[in-house]
Design a protein around this motif. Sequence first.
Motif, PDB file in Angstrom:
ATOM      1  N   ASP A   1       0.843  -1.204   0.000  1.00 27.18           N
ATOM      2  CA  ASP A   1       0.000   0.000   0.000  1.00 27.18           C
ATOM      3  C   ASP A   1       0.884   1.262   0.000  1.00 27.18           C
ATOM      4  O   ASP A   1       0.580   2.254  -0.669  1.00 27.18           O
ATOM      5  CB  ASP A   1      -0.923  -0.033   1.233  1.00 27.18           C
ATOM      6  CG  ASP A   1      -2.109   0.914   1.143  1.00 27.18           C
ATOM      7  OD1 ASP A   1      -2.391   1.416   0.040  1.00 27.18           O
ATOM      8  OD2 ASP A   1      -2.754   1.146   2.181  1.00 27.18           O
TER       9      ASP A   1
ATOM     10  N   LEU B   1      -4.518  -3.930  -4.474  1.00 30.95           N
ATOM     11  CA  LEU B   1      -3.626  -2.982  -5.152  1.00 30.95           C
ATOM     12  C   LEU B   1      -2.508  -3.726  -5.878  1.00 30.95           C
ATOM     13  O   LEU B   1      -2.137  -3.384  -7.005  1.00 30.95           O
ATOM     14  CB  LEU B   1      -3.003  -2.020  -4.132  1.00 30.95           C
ATOM     15  CG  LEU B   1      -3.972  -1.062  -3.434  1.00 30.95           C
ATOM     16  CD1 LEU B   1      -3.277  -0.382  -2.264  1.00 30.95           C
ATOM     17  CD2 LEU B   1      -4.507  -0.025  -4.406  1.00 30.95           C
TER      18      LEU B   1
ATOM     19  N   HIS C   1       0.575   4.086  -2.812  1.00 29.21           N
ATOM     20  CA  HIS C   1       0.356   5.514  -2.521  1.00 29.21           C
ATOM     21  C   HIS C   1       1.434   6.361  -3.196  1.00 29.21           C
ATOM     22  O   HIS C   1       1.152   7.423  -3.751  1.00 29.21           O
ATOM     23  CB  HIS C   1       0.414   5.781  -1.005  1.00 29.21           C
ATOM     24  CG  HIS C   1      -0.716   5.160  -0.254  1.00 29.21           C
ATOM     25  ND1 HIS C   1      -0.623   4.791   1.055  1.00 29.21           N
ATOM     26  CD2 HIS C   1      -1.980   4.844  -0.646  1.00 29.21           C
ATOM     27  CE1 HIS C   1      -1.773   4.262   1.450  1.00 29.21           C
ATOM     28  NE2 HIS C   1      -2.607   4.289   0.432  1.00 29.21           N
TER      29      HIS C   1
ATOM     30  N   HIS D   1      -6.106   3.169  -6.767  1.00 23.13           N
ATOM     31  CA  HIS D   1      -6.816   3.329  -5.498  1.00 23.13           C
ATOM     32  C   HIS D   1      -8.314   3.546  -5.712  1.00 23.13           C
ATOM     33  O   HIS D   1      -9.134   2.985  -4.991  1.00 23.13           O
ATOM     34  CB  HIS D   1      -6.204   4.452  -4.652  1.00 23.13           C
ATOM     35  CG  HIS D   1      -5.279   3.920  -3.601  1.00 23.13           C
ATOM     36  ND1 HIS D   1      -4.003   3.517  -3.905  1.00 23.13           N
ATOM     37  CD2 HIS D   1      -5.454   3.678  -2.275  1.00 23.13           C
ATOM     38  CE1 HIS D   1      -3.424   3.062  -2.793  1.00 23.13           C
ATOM     39  NE2 HIS D   1      -4.285   3.152  -1.800  1.00 23.13           N
TER      40      HIS D   1
ATOM     41  N   HIS E   1      -7.154  -4.613   1.089  1.00 16.32           N
ATOM     42  CA  HIS E   1      -6.757  -3.442   0.295  1.00 16.32           C
ATOM     43  C   HIS E   1      -5.391  -3.624  -0.410  1.00 16.32           C
ATOM     44  O   HIS E   1      -5.282  -3.468  -1.632  1.00 16.32           O
ATOM     45  CB  HIS E   1      -6.733  -2.232   1.236  1.00 16.32           C
ATOM     46  CG  HIS E   1      -6.354  -0.944   0.598  1.00 16.32           C
ATOM     47  ND1 HIS E   1      -7.060  -0.386  -0.441  1.00 16.32           N
ATOM     48  CD2 HIS E   1      -5.325  -0.083   0.872  1.00 16.32           C
ATOM     49  CE1 HIS E   1      -6.491   0.768  -0.791  1.00 16.32           C
ATOM     50  NE2 HIS E   1      -5.441   0.965  -0.010  1.00 16.32           N
TER      51      HIS E   1
HETATM   52 FE   LIG Z   1      -4.132   2.695   0.263  1.00 13.34          FE
END
Ligand SMILES: [Fe+2]
Length: 391
Positions: free
Chosen positions: A199, A286, A203, A268, A282
Amino acid sequence: MIKDFNHYVPVRVVFGAGKLNEAGKYAAKYGSKALIVTTGSFFKEIGLVDRLINILKESGVDSEYYHDVSPNPLSTEIDAGAELGRKTGCEVVIGLGGGSAIDAAKGMAIAMGHNEPIWDFCPAGPVVKQPTDKTYPIIAITTTSGTGSHISPFSVITNPETDQKPGMGSDFIYPRVGIVDPELMLSMPKEITAATGFDVLAHSIEAYTSKIASPMSDIYAEEAIRLVGRYLRKAVTEGNDLEARSAMAYADTLAGFAMSLAINTICHGLSHAVGGISGTVHGETLAAMTPHTMRFSMNQDPEKYKKIGLLLRDETCEQVISEFTPEDAIQEVEKLIKDIGLDIPLSKQGVEEADLERIADAAFEYMSGAFDLDLRTPTREDIINILRASF
Ligand SMILES: [Fe+2]
């Protein structure tokens, strides 16, 4: 010429091993009673909640404890936590955990302050209320290195009745204090380390390639990508290595700044709809989609996409740099995904093929803002193609 930008991330970051011990000092600035929020009772069982309660008490801060929060926090759970906080006179909300606990704490701070259901503030319905300064102060104590929620003005909340999982953003939910204590991360299981670590990378990549990326958000994103390349594998395989944990916690924090400034893009936006409908993890979602969203957009700014791979390799060899391509960068990301055990297509994450169209529609319905920030704006067909490639 430096591109115009606007930098506002008003979070006091308290970083370092053992910094949990300072939680009381900061909480006391905002009130005499805190609502502590965790995801499930694990931190209670291992004594971390009691440790925090005692730290708060030493600074004269009483507390209430609420742990009924799912990994994808539900609006109903947030309303119940807010009700507890309101009834018991809490004045500050402390999220202790990963993104779920911190996002839930943010939601409760809004619902408590306005005395209204949180869903009224989530950007999925026809009328969306905006949080105001009635929102209670938030302190985020992060125990994972992944979600950047301890830095960001975002909260992701799922409505169990509609399966919608929109991300909301408001300056009023920036945590006043983000406590990052890498010692709390030493016991994080491998799978969570991998998923939350990815994650961080997502990001960083998405903020780095966002239409509103700026010179300052790029600095945060570039260093976060470099640190992920250097330390994520080690954090996964040698979880008790404090140097690797500390580096990933720092990378998460940097990525949180990058994301707060430049937001995120297609991957996202789409991951929220996948998670809302299929209840996936999550970071795993991704990882399944990032190589494909990168391939979709890489020709819009080949130099930046190329740089992502070079940063992951921390490459300094001139010849490699000159011959490197955006596709090489994507393969570098794919290699990392394999190495940390996240090579899991959506079909193996519980996503049903029959739901792909619905996921695409949901993403356009309430996450199209993230799509618009991508260097290449996707059509519905593009999104379906990305989902199929990740399936
Ligand atoms: Fe995230």
